[in-house]
Design an enzyme around this catalytic site. Sequence first.
Site: not given
Length: 255
Positions: A15, A17, A36, A161, A196
């Site tokens: 999914s 990028l 994935d 992050y 996204t």
Amino acid sequence: MELENKVAIITGGASGLGRATAEKFHAAGAKVAIFDLNDEAGNALAAALGEGALYRNVNVAEEEGVQAAISDVVGQFGRIDICCNFAGIGGAQRILGKDGVYPLAKFRGVIDVNLVGTFNVLRLAAEQMAKNEPDAFGQRGVVINTASVAAYDGQIGQIAYSASKAAIVGMTLTAARDLSSYGIRVNTIVPGLIDTPLLAKLPQAARDALGQQVLFPKRLGQAEEIAATAAFIVASDYLNAECIRLDGGIRMPPK
């Protein structure tokens, strides 16, 4: 390096990028291995791409799983030339807030996927690339990692992050230096606000407001633009040890 007849591993490839990059690379004649955890999306993409595409369920932070998947890729396609690391997770929480202190396990979880997972796949893919016959310039492979503008402009609540993405930026030069003797280039894409599936869940008004934060053009970036940047990196033999911001000039505010 030309994409045609090359073999690319793409993590987070089902999914966003990763999917856009898998589609672009495959259309250019590359064989693509989609790593994935979303079996439905991964198998559907591999089936849609057809010959020269495969899907494997891979947790990038697990050594044995990545080793097994890479062995499958080499067994089916014969080699690995390109490794694109797009797999990653987010999460927002302040160090100290209404709910108490940031849980250490949550911090480690983000670091484990985003940073350790990137390094894990990078190192094992590079091991296979080093076995390739070098091209006329001595090149054997290309690694493309993914950071974020949060590496530089981390917002409130993005401590884990931001730390994980800053570390990816920080290891770009070192990884390129480590692997230079094998003819393997390492670069990092640093995306800004990209449209996204995560952002697609927001109301249109919120998406428009985010786009207005961008210097120019005032819109969200497209996954296809990241894929085009990845293809450019592969094709540009003199591009190495670089972190490329693809963000429309945005500098994120504190929140």
